[in-house]
Write a protein that holds these residues in place. Structure first.
Motif, PDB file in Angstrom:
ATOM      1  N   LEU A  81      39.005 -11.942 -16.889  1.00 17.66           N
ATOM      2  CA  LEU A  81      39.565 -10.759 -17.555  1.00 17.66           C
ATOM      3  C   LEU A  81      38.977  -9.445 -17.040  1.00 17.66           C
ATOM      4  CD1 LEU A  81      39.876 -11.977 -21.258  1.00 17.66           C
ATOM      5  CD2 LEU A  81      41.684 -11.699 -19.574  1.00 17.66           C
ATOM      6  N   ASP A 101      41.452  -7.520 -11.839  1.00 19.74           N
ATOM      7  CA  ASP A 101      42.807  -6.962 -11.987  1.00 19.74           C
ATOM      8  C   ASP A 101      43.806  -7.998 -11.484  1.00 19.74           C
ATOM      9  OD1 ASP A 101      42.003  -4.513 -13.001  1.00 19.74           O
ATOM     10  OD2 ASP A 101      41.447  -3.820 -10.988  1.00 19.74           O
ATOM     11  N   LYS A 154      47.751  -9.136 -16.829  1.00 20.52           N
ATOM     12  CA  LYS A 154      46.453  -9.153 -17.520  1.00 20.52           C
ATOM     13  C   LYS A 154      46.588  -8.671 -18.981  1.00 20.52           C
ATOM     14  CE  LYS A 154      41.918  -6.959 -17.258  1.00 20.52           C
ATOM     15  NZ  LYS A 154      41.062  -6.079 -16.480  1.00 20.52           N
ATOM     16  N   ARG A 155      47.386  -7.605 -19.139  1.00 22.66           N
ATOM     17  CA  ARG A 155      47.571  -7.064 -20.497  1.00 22.66           C
ATOM     18  C   ARG A 155      48.233  -8.088 -21.413  1.00 22.66           C
ATOM     19  NH1 ARG A 155      47.127  -1.680 -21.650  1.00 22.66           N
ATOM     20  NH2 ARG A 155      48.762  -1.821 -23.215  1.00 22.66           N
ATOM     21  N   VAL A 156      49.182  -8.836 -20.836  1.00 22.48           N
ATOM     22  CA  VAL A 156      49.877  -9.862 -21.639  1.00 22.48           C
ATOM     23  C   VAL A 156      48.882 -10.944 -22.059  1.00 22.48           C
ATOM     24  CG1 VAL A 156      51.743 -11.579 -21.624  1.00 22.48           C
ATOM     25  CG2 VAL A 156      52.031  -9.413 -20.419  1.00 22.48           C
ATOM     26  N   ILE A 190      45.653 -10.645 -22.415  1.00 22.03           N
ATOM     27  CA  ILE A 190      44.746 -10.096 -23.436  1.00 22.03           C
ATOM     28  C   ILE A 190      45.449 -10.024 -24.795  1.00 22.03           C
ATOM     29  CG2 ILE A 190      43.505  -7.996 -24.153  1.00 22.03           C
ATOM     30  CD1 ILE A 190      42.724  -7.600 -21.236  1.00 22.03           C
ATOM     31  N   LEU A 191      46.707  -9.569 -24.762  1.00 24.52           N
ATOM     32  CA  LEU A 191      47.479  -9.496 -26.009  1.00 24.52           C
ATOM     33  C   LEU A 191      47.665 -10.881 -26.626  1.00 24.52           C
ATOM     34  CD1 LEU A 191      50.222  -6.796 -25.374  1.00 24.52           C
ATOM     35  CD2 LEU A 191      48.500  -6.811 -27.191  1.00 24.52           C
TER      36      LEU A 191
END
Lengths: 133, 270
Positions: free
Chosen positions: B92, B95, B99-101, B103-104
């Motif tokens: 995490l 890059d 990555k955002r998905v 984490i979400l």
């Protein structure tokens, strides 16, 4: 180099704490192994302090919720009794003899199972106790 | 004036500490005296304290067996947590696409109540043939999202140039994690150890569901069994509670400094 590595390995609070714990455990187990023959020795006396021979001493094992009969022993002429191979940590003792009744039940707690016990205070028949006759 | 205010602060904090410690003191006192919790008037000091209730508790249940089971499960959980959480935390900090998905997704998973996951977890464990085993007991706690983010925060504080230079030297990614990142994240490891240990040590519902064999029971299950037998407020019950509490307390006190550091690492960083 080796000295430094050993120092780092053993001179920290984790190693010291668990080391002390191990030493205490080993010490305790040594004490237990020398004192767990399960021998209980004691005396039975009359109300006037004279030894009572031929009395039956009953050992009751106190478990968490119930009390169960363990074993019995007879006193000799000096009023002495001996139990061997008891395997409990919480017991009650009571002596009885025809014509003399019963002594009060006396509780004994021990630090480990089968602990040897030399009872200093004798089991004593109360004066004019005629229970159990 | 400043000295006066410092004294007042310490007095307030000490009083608060004492108030917080009263239940523990009462637990300890009852375990040493066996007096009824609801006796009135309550005695502040123990009357004729002794340790025989501890002896009763020790011999009433197979304490060593339960302790060993708890220790084995906790050890598996701690080791697995450090390995898996460090790997996930490291990933995490990189890059990559989506990555955002990820984490979400991880954060949203934290909102699902544990009880809702018990049935699928049970079926999965059954398919793996791990019911009634130490590994099966450890399985749901082998990686925790909170600790993944703790490692992520800790790894993010490590200079990026260190990772780049390791890569230039040809160090594989897994060695970067275990030989460079982890030694620099001792407080995160300590926090992870304490949290994983506490969660695993206190775990009750999961072992209750997957265990069939009495010999596999852990201390919290043993405590529940003991409670069902000794319903009154006996000293042995409280002695058992203290015996269950002590290992966790010792681990926390030993790793206290690193635990606090780990919780605050990355608190001011993204």
């Amino acid at each position: 180099m080796l000295h430094s590595a050993l120092y780092t390995l053993f001179c920290n609070r984790f190693a010291i704490t668990f080391g002390v714990f191990l030493i205490i455990t080993a010490g305790w187990n040594t004490i237990v192994s020398f004192n767990d023959d399960g021998i209980i020795k004691g005396r039975v006396v009359a109300a006037d302090g004279k030894p009572v021979g031929g009395a039956t001493v009953t050992l009751l094992n106190k478990e968490l919720l119930v009390t169960v009969l363990g074993s019995r022993a007879m006193t000799n002429e000096q009023g002495q009794f001996t139990f061997t191979h008891h395997n409990s940590h919480h017991i009650w003792l009571q002596a009885a003899k025809d014509g003399m009744g019963e002594t009060p039940r006396v509780e004994f707690r021990m630090y480990f199972k089968g602990q040897n016990l030399n009872i200093e205070t004798p089991l004593s028949f109360a004066e004019n106790d005629t229970k159990g006759q | 004036m400043r000295r006066h205010s410092l004294w007042a602060t310490h007095l307030l904090l000490s009083t608060t500490c004492l108030v917080m410690l009263v239940p523990f003191y009462w637990l300890l006192k009852t375990s040493l005296t066996g007096e009824n919790l609801f006796s009135y008037p309550p005695a502040l000091l123990p009357d004729n304290p002794h340790i025989f209730y501890y002896v009763d508790a020790w011999y009433s249940i197979p304490f060593v067996r339960y302790l060993l089971n708890s220790v084995v499960v906790s050890a598996i959980v701690i080791v697995a947590n450090i390995i898996f959480n460090a790997m996930a935390g490291y990933a995490l900090t990189m890059d990559f696409k989506g990555k955002r998905v990820v984490i979400l997704l991880l954060l949203s998973c934290m909102m699902v109540p544990y009880q809702a996951t018990v049935v699928p977890a049970y079926l999965l464990t059954k398919e793996l043939g791990l019911l009634n085993s130490h590994l099966g007991m450890a399985l749901p706690l082998m990686s925790t999202i909170v600790c993944i983010f703790m490692f992520k925060a800790s790894f993010a504080a490590v200079p990026r140039s260190l990772i780049d230079s390791a890569r230039i030297d040809g160090v594989p990614e897994w060695q970067i994690i275990f030989r460079i990142m982890l030694p620099l994240s001792q407080s995160a490891i300590a926090t992870n150890v304490v949290l994983a240990f506490t969660w695993s040590w206190n775990s009750f519902l999961w072992p209750l569901i997957i265990l069939r064999d009495d010999n596999m029971q852990t201390l919290p299950l043993g405590l529940a069994n003991f409670l069902s037998v000794v319903e009154d407020t006996s000293g042995a019950l409280y002695a058992f509670c203290i015996m269950v509490l002590i290992p966790g307390l010792v681990i926390f006190l030993l790793a206290q400094k690193q635990f606090i550091q780990g919780l605050t690492t990355g608190a001011t960083k993204g």
